[in-house]
Design an enzyme around this catalytic site. Structure first.
Site, PDB file in Angstrom:
ATOM      1  CB  SER A 141      -0.874  -0.001   1.262  1.00  0.00           C
ATOM      2  OG  SER A 141      -1.485   1.261   1.465  1.00  0.00           O
ATOM      3  CE1 TYR A 177      -2.981  -1.971   5.863  1.00  0.00           C
ATOM      4  CE2 TYR A 177      -2.686   0.266   5.031  1.00  0.00           C
ATOM      5  CZ  TYR A 177      -3.043  -1.052   4.825  1.00  0.00           C
ATOM      6  OH  TYR A 177      -3.475  -1.462   3.577  1.00  0.00           O
TER       7      TYR A 177
END
Length: 311
Positions: free
Chosen positions: A161, A187
């Site tokens: 990501s 994350y």
């Protein structure tokens, strides 16, 4: 770190998974897609199935997985869509999945994950996002190495990501035992780990003909955002509304990395919008962070991950 000429393709931000797979024959090939029952996972699986691959949906909810498999078969005519239980946060579940796999594996799409969750820990005390997004996939891939090797020219697609730009892997305190927990930073750390994993797989497993690349699928609204508030989602959309994709567009780069002949023999690189990404400068929201391609960090992460799994 990547120094050769960046890989370019005819595909773009707007291309779909079906655009990328058009004309590709995957007959006789076998694929695993983790998190293959929803979001970009199911669209990745659908595209691979449409090209004739046998696809195993590795999912936590096998009922949802079977519904997805039936839908893929109905849409593609391919009845070689299998469903198997897999909980990446549970090392026992990963071990069971590996033990039940038989025969070669040509494509492993490490797609499943959690995003920006509240602080949670596995029974081992591992931070949940790192445990799920990285360690679970690390254990899966290393367990399946003989199957990948047997395929000859196998590929791993490691779904990362742009959030990896938020944090390197903080080796001094990966599990947030001493620093304050921050959901997006955690994350980001796990997504950097996904990039580093692809770098080290390509180096370590070259003699087995296995390559791995990482990718940013794009901004897509899926179940991945279940821990993200509507207010936060609206803020993210407003920041760059044009960049948001459909799930079919979001799966395109995964399919490119997993199956396109354009990437034969290519490994250790990071792709977004179906192109190899350039290096990101501080503050950028696109590109790949230099620390995510750092071979020393990749080697260190591999060693740390191996040690954690050995307990």
């Amino acid at each position: 770190m990547t120094t050769s000429t960046p890989i370019t393709t005819p595909f773009t931000h707007d291309s779909t998974a079906m655009d990328v797979i058009q004309g590709v024959d995957l007959g006789g090939r076998r694929a695993i897609v983790t998190g293959g029952s929803s979001g970009i996972g199911v669209e990745t699986a659908r595209a691979l199935a449409s090209a004739g691959a046998q696809v195993t949906l590795a999912v936590r909810n096998t009922d949802a997985g079977q519904r997805a498999a039936d839908d893929i078969t109905a849409g593609t005519g391919n009845d070689r869509i299998l469903v198997a239980p897999l909980d990446l946060a549970d090392q026992g579940s990963v071990a069971d999945f590996v033990a039940n796999w038989d025969g070669p594996l040509h494509m492993l799409v490490n797609n499943a994950g959690i995003m920006a969750s509240p602080e949670m820990r596995t029974p081992q005390g591992w931070e949940m996002q790192f445990a799920t997004n990285h360690l679970g996939h690390f254990a899966l891939a290393t367990g399946l190495r003989p199957a990948l090797s047997a395929a000859g020219g196998a590929r791993i697609a490691s779904v990362s990501s742009a959030a990896h730009l938020r944090s390197p892997v903080v080796f001094q305190d990966i599990q947030y035992e001493r620093r304050p927990y921050e959901p997006w930073e955690a994350y980001g750390q796990s997504k950097t780990a996904n990039v580093l994993f692809a770098v080290e797989v390509t180096r370590l497993w070259a003699d087995d003909g296995i390559v791995a690349n990482s990718l940013m699928p794009g901004a897509i609204q899926t179940n991945l955002q279940r821990y993200v508030s509507e207010e936060e989602l609206n803020r993210l959309r407003a920041g760059n509304a044009a960049a948001w994709k459909t799930v079919e567009q979001g799966a395109a780069t995964s399919v490119l990395v997993a199956a396109s002949p354009l990437l034969d023999g290519v490994g250790g690189r990071y792709f977004e919008d179906c192109q190899e990404a350039g290096l990101a400068a501080p503050g950028d929201r696109r590109g790949v962070a230099p620390y995510a391609l750092d071979p020393e960090a990749a080697e260190r992460l591999w060693q740390v991950s191996t040690a954690l799994l050995k307990g």
